[in-house]
Design a protein around this motif. Structure first.
Motif, PDB file in Angstrom:
ATOM      1  N   ARG A   1     -41.159 -10.061  43.233  1.00 12.11           N
ATOM      2  CA  ARG A   1     -41.341  -8.831  42.463  1.00 12.11           C
ATOM      3  C   ARG A   1     -42.666  -8.157  42.815  1.00 12.11           C
ATOM      4  N   ASP A   2     -43.735  -8.945  42.889  1.00  9.46           N
ATOM      5  CA  ASP A   2     -45.051  -8.383  43.218  1.00  9.46           C
ATOM      6  C   ASP A   2     -45.042  -7.738  44.601  1.00  9.46           C
ATOM      7  N   SER A   3     -44.439  -8.430  45.568  1.00 11.98           N
ATOM      8  CA  SER A   3     -44.381  -7.921  46.930  1.00 11.98           C
ATOM      9  C   SER A   3     -43.552  -6.636  47.005  1.00 11.98           C
ATOM     10  N   LYS A   4     -42.404  -6.646  46.368  1.00  7.70           N
ATOM     11  CA  LYS A   4     -41.527  -5.472  46.385  1.00  7.70           C
ATOM     12  C   LYS A   4     -42.189  -4.285  45.698  1.00  7.70           C
ATOM     13  N   GLU A   5     -42.801  -4.522  44.542  1.00  6.67           N
ATOM     14  CA  GLU A   5     -43.450  -3.440  43.810  1.00  6.67           C
ATOM     15  C   GLU A   5     -44.578  -2.818  44.623  1.00  6.67           C
ATOM     16  N   ALA A   6     -45.353  -3.636  45.325  1.00  5.59           N
ATOM     17  CA  ALA A   6     -46.425  -3.111  46.171  1.00  5.59           C
ATOM     18  C   ALA A   6     -45.857  -2.308  47.331  1.00  5.59           C
ATOM     19  N   ALA A   7     -44.736  -2.758  47.883  1.00  2.00           N
ATOM     20  CA  ALA A   7     -44.145  -2.106  49.060  1.00  2.00           C
ATOM     21  C   ALA A   7     -43.518  -0.757  48.729  1.00  2.00           C
ATOM     22  N   ILE A   8     -42.896  -0.653  47.560  1.00  2.00           N
ATOM     23  CA  ILE A   8     -42.172   0.592  47.254  1.00  2.00           C
ATOM     24  C   ILE A   8     -42.830   1.406  46.139  1.00  2.00           C
TER      25      ILE A   8
ATOM     26  N   LYS B   1     -41.901  -0.165  39.855  1.00  2.00           N
ATOM     27  CA  LYS B   1     -41.678  -1.398  39.097  1.00  2.00           C
ATOM     28  C   LYS B   1     -40.247  -1.878  39.304  1.00  2.00           C
ATOM     29  N   GLU B   2     -40.073  -3.183  39.280  1.00  2.00           N
ATOM     30  CA  GLU B   2     -38.743  -3.791  39.398  1.00  2.00           C
ATOM     31  C   GLU B   2     -37.876  -3.307  38.247  1.00  2.00           C
ATOM     32  N   ILE B   3     -36.637  -2.936  38.550  1.00  2.00           N
ATOM     33  CA  ILE B   3     -35.757  -2.375  37.519  1.00  2.00           C
ATOM     34  C   ILE B   3     -35.038  -3.458  36.710  1.00  2.00           C
ATOM     35  N   HIS B   4     -34.974  -4.670  37.217  1.00  2.00           N
ATOM     36  CA  HIS B   4     -34.294  -5.757  36.513  1.00  2.00           C
ATOM     37  C   HIS B   4     -35.309  -6.621  35.772  1.00  2.00           C
ATOM     38  N   SER B   5     -34.859  -7.237  34.700  1.00  2.00           N
ATOM     39  CA  SER B   5     -35.728  -8.144  33.958  1.00  2.00           C
ATOM     40  C   SER B   5     -36.023  -9.379  34.810  1.00  2.00           C
ATOM     41  N   PHE B   6     -37.064 -10.088  34.439  1.00  2.00           N
ATOM     42  CA  PHE B   6     -37.421 -11.317  35.145  1.00  2.00           C
ATOM     43  C   PHE B   6     -36.267 -12.310  35.086  1.00  2.00           C
ATOM     44  N   ASN B   7     -35.671 -12.474  33.909  1.00  2.00           N
ATOM     45  CA  ASN B   7     -34.567 -13.432  33.762  1.00  2.00           C
ATOM     46  C   ASN B   7     -33.346 -13.030  34.572  1.00  2.00           C
ATOM     47  N   SER B   8     -33.077 -11.747  34.659  1.00  2.00           N
ATOM     48  CA  SER B   8     -31.971 -11.260  35.478  1.00  2.00           C
ATOM     49  C   SER B   8     -32.235 -11.558  36.956  1.00  2.00           C
ATOM     50  N   HIS B   9     -33.481 -11.411  37.358  1.00  2.00           N
ATOM     51  CA  HIS B   9     -33.876 -11.700  38.737  1.00  2.00           C
ATOM     52  C   HIS B   9     -33.732 -13.195  39.024  1.00  2.00           C
ATOM     53  N   LEU B  10     -34.112 -14.032  38.061  1.00  2.00           N
ATOM     54  CA  LEU B  10     -33.934 -15.486  38.210  1.00  2.00           C
ATOM     55  C   LEU B  10     -32.458 -15.832  38.390  1.00  2.00           C
ATOM     56  N   TYR B  11     -31.617 -15.222  37.577  1.00  2.00           N
ATOM     57  CA  TYR B  11     -30.181 -15.469  37.669  1.00  2.00           C
ATOM     58  C   TYR B  11     -29.657 -15.064  39.051  1.00  2.00           C
ATOM     59  N   PHE B  12     -30.092 -13.914  39.532  1.00  2.00           N
ATOM     60  CA  PHE B  12     -29.677 -13.442  40.854  1.00  2.00           C
ATOM     61  C   PHE B  12     -30.082 -14.447  41.928  1.00  2.00           C
ATOM     62  N   LEU B  13     -31.320 -14.918  41.872  1.00  2.00           N
ATOM     63  CA  LEU B  13     -31.823 -15.874  42.859  1.00  2.00           C
ATOM     64  C   LEU B  13     -31.067 -17.198  42.802  1.00  2.00           C
TER      65      LEU B  13
END
Length: 151
Positions: free
Chosen positions: A27-34, A37-49
């Protein structure tokens, strides 16, 4: 590659024990690159991973000690994700992760990156990728480019 850096990190298959810090680094890397802010919640991102991504992609991480400093998700024809910790970019980790995907590919790989992320486009171009299309739709509503590499 900086030999000292290579000696200090390792690339391993992703394990769920690294989930929280992998997602935070991603999330930190993506947010810096683009610059968004990440549009998905942290928990949603965990589920995706942990539940979605592994169904179609191999996932490897780069660790420095027990700290996650990079992630790549790939299959025989596509790279879905490649992110490097902001403090460790430009040290050869991304190239090594990318070379793993190339080695395990069917002879070509495609990926998408955001148009705004010129640093990523330059990295991929240095590593043999060429832009093949523009304007793919994505959740972030940002223009992106499709890039492809072939043997």
């Amino acid at each position: 590659m900086n030999r000292k850096m290579q000696d200090t990190y390792r690339i391993i298959p992703y394990e769920k024990k690294y989930a929280d810090q992998t997602v935070q680094m991603w999330r930190d890397s993506k947010e810096a690159a683009i610059e968004q802010k990440e549009i998905h919640s942290f928990n949603s991102h965990l589920y995706f991973l942990n539940e979605i991504l592994p169904k179609e992609f191999e996932i490897d991480i780069a660790t420095l000690g027990e700290q996650v400093v990079g992630i790549i998700a790939y299959n025989k024809s596509e790279i879905s994700q490649l992110y490097i910790h902001n403090d460790y970019q430009g040290k050869g980790i991304g190239k090594e992760l990318l070379n793993r995907a190339k080695k395990n590919s069917s002879g070509s790989l495609s990926l998408y990156t955001f148009e705004i992320n010129e640093k990523a486009q330059q990295f991929y171009a240095r590593n043999g990728f060429k832009i093949t299309a523009r304007g793919h739709e994505n959740e972030e509503n940002l223009p992106d480019v499709r890039m492809e590499w072939k043997w």
